[in-house]
Structure formats: C-alpha cells, structure tokens
Design a protein around this motif. Sequence first.
Motif, PDB file in Angstrom:
ATOM      1  N   GLU A 111       0.827  -1.207   0.000  1.00 16.29           N
ATOM      2  CA  GLU A 111       0.000   0.000   0.000  1.00 16.29           C
ATOM      3  C   GLU A 111       0.863   1.261   0.000  1.00 16.29           C
ATOM      4  OE1 GLU A 111      -3.105   2.546  -0.167  1.00 16.29           O
ATOM      5  OE2 GLU A 111      -3.136   0.362  -0.440  1.00 16.29           O
ATOM      6  N   GLN A 112       1.905   1.270   0.811  1.00 21.06           N
ATOM      7  CA  GLN A 112       2.771   2.446   0.875  1.00 21.06           C
ATOM      8  C   GLN A 112       3.569   2.624  -0.419  1.00 21.06           C
ATOM      9  OE1 GLN A 112       4.945   1.693   4.489  1.00 21.06           O
ATOM     10  NE2 GLN A 112       3.336   2.546   5.784  1.00 21.06           N
ATOM     11  N   THR A 113       3.944   1.527  -1.051  1.00 22.30           N
ATOM     12  CA  THR A 113       4.615   1.614  -2.348  1.00 22.30           C
ATOM     13  C   THR A 113       3.671   2.195  -3.393  1.00 22.30           C
ATOM     14  OG1 THR A 113       6.025  -0.303  -1.842  1.00 22.30           O
ATOM     15  CG2 THR A 113       5.767   0.293  -4.159  1.00 22.30           C
ATOM     16  N   SER A 114       2.403   1.761  -3.348  1.00 19.58           N
ATOM     17  CA  SER A 114       1.408   2.289  -4.283  1.00 19.58           C
ATOM     18  C   SER A 114       1.204   3.790  -4.083  1.00 19.58           C
ATOM     19  CB  SER A 114       0.077   1.552  -4.085  1.00 19.58           C
ATOM     20  OG  SER A 114      -0.944   2.130  -4.859  1.00 19.58           O
ATOM     21  N   VAL A 115       1.129   4.223  -2.826  1.00 23.44           N
ATOM     22  CA  VAL A 115       0.963   5.649  -2.533  1.00 23.44           C
ATOM     23  C   VAL A 115       2.163   6.439  -3.051  1.00 23.44           C
ATOM     24  CG1 VAL A 115       0.848   7.349  -0.661  1.00 23.44           C
ATOM     25  CG2 VAL A 115      -0.537   5.270  -0.537  1.00 23.44           C
ATOM     26  N   ALA A 116       3.365   5.916  -2.837  1.00 23.73           N
ATOM     27  CA  ALA A 116       4.572   6.602  -3.301  1.00 23.73           C
ATOM     28  C   ALA A 116       4.615   6.653  -4.825  1.00 23.73           C
ATOM     29  CB  ALA A 116       5.816   5.890  -2.757  1.00 23.73           C
ATOM     30  N   LEU A 117       4.185   5.572  -5.484  1.00 23.43           N
ATOM     31  CA  LEU A 117       4.144   5.559  -6.950  1.00 23.43           C
ATOM     32  C   LEU A 117       3.174   6.616  -7.471  1.00 23.43           C
ATOM     33  CD1 LEU A 117       4.225   1.708  -7.515  1.00 23.43           C
ATOM     34  CD2 LEU A 117       5.803   3.329  -8.590  1.00 23.43           C
ATOM     35  N   SER A 118       2.019   6.733  -6.846  1.00 21.16           N
ATOM     36  CA  SER A 118       1.055   7.752  -7.251  1.00 21.16           C
ATOM     37  C   SER A 118       1.619   9.149  -7.053  1.00 21.16           C
ATOM     38  CB  SER A 118      -0.244   7.592  -6.457  1.00 21.16           C
ATOM     39  OG  SER A 118      -0.866   6.352  -6.742  1.00 21.16           O
ATOM     40  N   ALA A 119       2.377   9.329  -5.979  1.00 24.16           N
ATOM     41  CA  ALA A 119       2.939  10.647  -5.669  1.00 24.16           C
ATOM     42  C   ALA A 119       3.951  11.097  -6.713  1.00 24.16           C
ATOM     43  CB  ALA A 119       3.591  10.622  -4.283  1.00 24.16           C
ATOM     44  N   ARG A 138       3.138  -6.891 -14.350  1.00 21.01           N
ATOM     45  CA  ARG A 138       2.726  -7.171 -12.971  1.00 21.01           C
ATOM     46  C   ARG A 138       3.944  -7.375 -12.074  1.00 21.01           C
ATOM     47  NH1 ARG A 138      -0.412  -9.845 -16.531  1.00 21.01           N
ATOM     48  NH2 ARG A 138      -2.661  -9.421 -16.480  1.00 21.01           N
ATOM     49  N   THR A 139       3.887  -6.782 -10.892  1.00 24.28           N
ATOM     50  CA  THR A 139       4.937  -6.935  -9.889  1.00 24.28           C
ATOM     51  C   THR A 139       4.295  -7.380  -8.588  1.00 24.28           C
ATOM     52  OG1 THR A 139       6.199  -5.126 -10.895  1.00 24.28           O
ATOM     53  CG2 THR A 139       6.853  -5.831  -8.686  1.00 24.28           C
ATOM     54  N   GLU A 140       4.775  -8.504  -8.066  1.00 24.72           N
ATOM     55  CA  GLU A 140       4.244  -9.032  -6.814  1.00 24.72           C
ATOM     56  C   GLU A 140       5.132  -8.615  -5.643  1.00 24.72           C
ATOM     57  OE1 GLU A 140       2.874 -13.313  -4.803  1.00 24.72           O
ATOM     58  OE2 GLU A 140       4.083 -13.272  -6.639  1.00 24.72           O
ATOM     59  N   ILE A 141       4.520  -8.073  -4.622  1.00 26.96           N
ATOM     60  CA  ILE A 141       5.245  -7.722  -3.403  1.00 26.96           C
ATOM     61  C   ILE A 141       5.227  -8.936  -2.479  1.00 26.96           C
ATOM     62  CG2 ILE A 141       5.379  -6.163  -1.421  1.00 26.96           C
ATOM     63  CD1 ILE A 141       5.896  -4.788  -4.086  1.00 26.96           C
ATOM     64  N   ILE A 142       6.401  -9.446  -2.154  1.00 28.02           N
ATOM     65  CA  ILE A 142       6.524 -10.583  -1.254  1.00 28.02           C
ATOM     66  C   ILE A 142       7.317 -10.137  -0.026  1.00 28.02           C
ATOM     67  CG2 ILE A 142       6.374 -12.256  -3.131  1.00 28.02           C
ATOM     68  CD1 ILE A 142       9.419 -12.559  -2.996  1.00 28.02           C
ATOM     69  N   ARG A 186      13.063   1.879  -3.200  1.00 25.50           N
ATOM     70  CA  ARG A 186      13.579   0.778  -4.029  1.00 25.50           C
ATOM     71  C   ARG A 186      12.442   0.110  -4.783  1.00 25.50           C
ATOM     72  NH1 ARG A 186      13.249  -4.529  -3.071  1.00 25.50           N
ATOM     73  NH2 ARG A 186      14.786  -5.967  -3.975  1.00 25.50           N
ATOM     74  N   ASN A 187      11.335  -0.174  -4.086  1.00 29.29           N
ATOM     75  CA  ASN A 187      10.186  -0.794  -4.740  1.00 29.29           C
ATOM     76  C   ASN A 187       9.620   0.105  -5.833  1.00 29.29           C
ATOM     77  OD1 ASN A 187      10.409  -2.987  -3.039  1.00 29.29           O
ATOM     78  ND2 ASN A 187       8.767  -2.347  -1.664  1.00 29.29           N
ATOM     79  N   VAL A 188       9.553   1.406  -5.535  1.00 25.67           N
ATOM     80  CA  VAL A 188       9.051   2.370  -6.523  1.00 25.67           C
ATOM     81  C   VAL A 188       9.921   2.338  -7.776  1.00 25.67           C
ATOM     82  CG1 VAL A 188       8.793   4.845  -6.999  1.00 25.67           C
ATOM     83  CG2 VAL A 188       7.928   3.878  -4.850  1.00 25.67           C
ATOM     84  N   PHE A 189      11.223   2.318  -7.590  1.00 26.39           N
ATOM     85  CA  PHE A 189      12.148   2.290  -8.724  1.00 26.39           C
ATOM     86  C   PHE A 189      11.963   1.026  -9.551  1.00 26.39           C
ATOM     87  CE2 PHE A 189      16.304   0.640 -10.192  1.00 26.39           C
ATOM     88  CZ  PHE A 189      16.524   1.531 -11.223  1.00 26.39           C
ATOM     89  N   VAL A 190      11.892  -0.135  -8.895  1.00 24.29           N
ATOM     90  CA  VAL A 190      11.779  -1.403  -9.617  1.00 24.29           C
ATOM     91  C   VAL A 190      10.464  -1.491 -10.365  1.00 24.29           C
ATOM     92  CG1 VAL A 190      11.605  -3.911  -9.345  1.00 24.29           C
ATOM     93  CG2 VAL A 190      13.337  -2.640  -8.069  1.00 24.29           C
ATOM     94  N   VAL A 191       9.348  -1.159  -9.695  1.00 20.37           N
ATOM     95  CA  VAL A 191       8.032  -1.233 -10.339  1.00 20.37           C
ATOM     96  C   VAL A 191       7.969  -0.293 -11.538  1.00 20.37           C
ATOM     97  CG1 VAL A 191       5.569  -0.758 -10.050  1.00 20.37           C
ATOM     98  CG2 VAL A 191       6.823  -1.977  -8.257  1.00 20.37           C
TER      99      VAL A 191
END
Length: 274
Positions: A111-119, A138-142, A186-191
């Motif tokens: 959820e926080q990665t999604s919010v940062a991506l939107s930002a 598609r990117t899966e968060i594990i 990091r997640n934002v960059f990869v996605v």
Amino acid sequence: MKDYLVLISCICFLAFLIPGRFRKYLAIGGWASIVGYLLLELPYYFSINNFLYPTITILSLPFLYITAKYLLRADPRVMQLSTIAAVAFLIYAPFGYIPSLGNWLIAVVAEQTSVALSAVGYPVNFEAWNLMERNGFRTEIILACTGIQSIAIMLGVAWGVRSTTRQKIAGFLMVFPTIYILNIFRNVFVVTAYAEQWFPYLPEIAGNGEFGYESFFWAHNVMAELGALVFLVILAYGLFWLLPELGDLANGLYHLYRNEVVQIVRPKIKESEV
C-alpha cells in the motif's frame, strides 16, 4: 527441504541464545543450514539471472569451514558473530513464520509503495492484495520486498554486541526507519522501471523468455541489489561510529578470516610454483 533448512537454522540460532555447553554446536548447525539453503537455491538464482546470491553461495563455503573451525574453539569473535545472527533471526522469525504477521507487513509495504508511486506520477492497479499492475506488467510484493531481512540483519549487528540501552535505541533509530523508507523507494524504482521498460538491454543475459523481463532484471537484480549492498556498508560504518565495540569486532573478524584464507591459498600458490 529448503524451507526446513531455514527453520532448522532459525531454531539452532535461537537455541544458541540460551546459555549452555552445546552453544557452539548449535551455532555450527545454524550456519551450516544457511549454507545448505543457499546451495539448494542455486537453480532458482540462475533461473532469474541473479549473480549476487550465487557469488555469496560460493563464498559461504570457505566461510562455513573457517567459522566452524573457530566455533569449536569457542573463539569469542565467531561466538559474537553467531550472537548477531541469532538476534537477527529473533527479529525476522515472527514475520517469516507467522503468516498473518508476514502478510500484514507485505500488505502495508504494498500500500505504501502504491501511494509513493502515485505521488511521483506512476499510479498502479491492484490485481490482488499484493500484486501491482501498470502497462500490463505485474509486480508481486513478497516478504523479501519489505526490507525485513535487511532490517533484521542490521538490528542484529546493532544489538548483537554489548551496548547500553541508549545505544540500542539509537541503533534502532538509525537502522529501522532508514532501511524501511529506502526500501519503499527501491520498490518504486523497480516497479516503475519494469512497467515503463526503462532497461530493455542485453536479453541474452537478462532475459528469461518473458516479454519485458530485461527491465526487471536490470532494475531489481543488478541496480537495486548493488545499491542495497552499498547502502548497508555505509550503514555499517555508521553503526561502527555509534558502537565502538562493533568496530573492534569487525576488525577482529576481518583479520581472522583474512589470515585463514591466506593460509588456505598460500600452499596452493607455492605448489603451483614448483
């Protein structure tokens, strides 16, 4: 089998924290199980073209030999190193072995990665509670995407040596928020790199037959991995400043392993010269 080895390692290291005459054998069991897990994971690492973990696996073999040798002697340096590993497992175990807790952390990070991506202008859609989609990629968060392993390791480093309560709190504040926030970036960059296909290069090296995977490979397996490694080294130096005893331990371990490697390699060099 692989999951059992991780569990065995966890049990051995947690039992190592209990004072007793068999602590050194428990530590050997913990380290051996970790190395066994890495060896069994090699096919997977090669399937995703990951080069960092196979390198770590190869280096883990002489590490295990030297560590076991000095654990049998109850060397205080490797005993302290094993304490660090045990504390790291103590922090990681609840998230790794209690599904509800691990899934909660994954959901929060997703959820926080999604919010940062939107930002930053790259909103994503959720196809599942931890599966993000953008542009058909598609990117899966594990659990490995939450940073909990790095947090556990570095808190183990910070808390695995003798220190005051104030130093432990300072170590926590240095490690947890820093790694957690940087892991979101990091997640934002990869996605983003994967969804926008920033790095579609050298498919013969980076490809796995899946369309567009090359961008994920370069972003996740190379840039993010190397960036995380560099950052953890910098963070370790910060902990050395905060905990002088940790710096002394690191220096002692460096000389121990270096001298052992030299003794292993030197006879072979002399033999080849003959």
